[in-house]
Motif scaffolding. Structure first.
Motif, PDB file in Angstrom:
ATOM      1  N   MET A  29      33.737  41.838  39.120  1.00 12.59           N
ATOM      2  CA  MET A  29      34.547  42.818  38.400  1.00 12.59           C
ATOM      3  C   MET A  29      34.261  44.251  38.836  1.00 12.59           C
ATOM      4  O   MET A  29      35.003  45.155  38.494  1.00 12.59           O
ATOM      5  N   LYS A  30      33.223  44.469  39.611  1.00  9.11           N
ATOM      6  CA  LYS A  30      32.947  45.793  40.161  1.00  9.11           C
ATOM      7  C   LYS A  30      33.781  46.066  41.407  1.00  9.11           C
ATOM      8  O   LYS A  30      34.041  47.201  41.744  1.00  9.11           O
TER       9      LYS A  30
ATOM     10  N   GLY B  66      40.069  45.994  40.683  1.00 12.19           N
ATOM     11  CA  GLY B  66      40.600  46.155  39.345  1.00 12.19           C
ATOM     12  C   GLY B  66      40.563  44.873  38.543  1.00 12.19           C
ATOM     13  O   GLY B  66      41.257  44.749  37.539  1.00 12.19           O
TER      14      GLY B  66
ATOM     15  N   ASN C 274      39.494  42.502  35.816  1.00 13.52           N
ATOM     16  CA  ASN C 274      38.780  42.616  34.548  1.00 13.52           C
ATOM     17  C   ASN C 274      38.601  41.227  33.950  1.00 13.52           C
ATOM     18  O   ASN C 274      39.044  40.234  34.531  1.00 13.52           O
ATOM     19  N   LEU C 275      37.972  41.153  32.807  1.00 15.24           N
ATOM     20  CA  LEU C 275      37.638  39.853  32.217  1.00 15.24           C
ATOM     21  C   LEU C 275      38.878  39.007  31.942  1.00 15.24           C
ATOM     22  O   LEU C 275      38.825  37.780  32.067  1.00 15.24           O
ATOM     23  N   GLU C 276      40.008  39.632  31.632  1.00 21.65           N
ATOM     24  CA  GLU C 276      41.235  38.882  31.379  1.00 21.65           C
ATOM     25  C   GLU C 276      41.793  38.267  32.665  1.00 21.65           C
ATOM     26  O   GLU C 276      42.504  37.263  32.623  1.00 21.65           O
ATOM     27  N   ASP C 277      41.498  38.876  33.817  1.00 20.61           N
ATOM     28  CA  ASP C 277      41.976  38.372  35.109  1.00 20.61           C
ATOM     29  C   ASP C 277      41.107  37.250  35.670  1.00 20.61           C
ATOM     30  O   ASP C 277      41.531  36.527  36.576  1.00 20.61           O
TER      31      ASP C 277
END
Length: 140
Positions: free
Chosen positions: A89-90, A93, A95-98
């Motif tokens: 995630m770093k 773009g 994020n946790l939802e992706d």
């Protein structure tokens, strides 16, 4: 196969990923690539492991482009056997939802190309539930 290492930021995931990569490269018959966010802290990775710093590829800024990047790596090196993705995630773009969609596509890439993936995520293991994670191995 997709292997996941989850935990909060600062819990030692990067160090664990480097240790796993250094162990895995000894068993690999093919090539091993270690993807990380920056050039910082790469001394712990063995010299026979290719380190790719995603800061060098600023145009990759979503899950689709990241998957395309991985396919491109494989198409240029059919001996690619293991890919370590430290701090997914770093990198972009994502994020946790992706992450569930990304993991589903990563499992497909793994099956198609015979690549083992090791992915570290800054998330609690309990939050990684659902169909996308079925068949994945949690390393913690």
């Amino acid at each position: 196969m997709v292997n996941l290492l989850a935990g909060p930021k600062g819990s030692g995931k990067t160090q664990k990923m480097m240790e796993l990569a250094n162990e895995q490269v000894k068993a690999c018959k093919g090539n091993l690539v270690f993807l990380k966010n920056s050039h910082r802290d790469t001394r712990g990775v063995g010299f026979d492991i290719r380190v790719v710093c995603m800061d060098d590829y600023p145009a990759i800024n979503n899950a689709d482009e990241y998957i395309g990047f991985l396919y491109g790596m494989y198409s240029s090196n059919l001996d690619l056997e293991c890919v370590f993705i430290d701090g997914l995630m770093k990198h972009t773009g994502i994020n946790l939802e992706d992450v569930p969609g990304f993991i589903t596509r990563l499992k497909q890439l793994s099956a198609e190309c015979g690549i083992d993936f090791y992915v570290s995520l800054s998330a609690e293991k309990d939050s990684l539930t659902g169909d996308a994670y079925e068949g994945c191995t949690f390393l913690n």
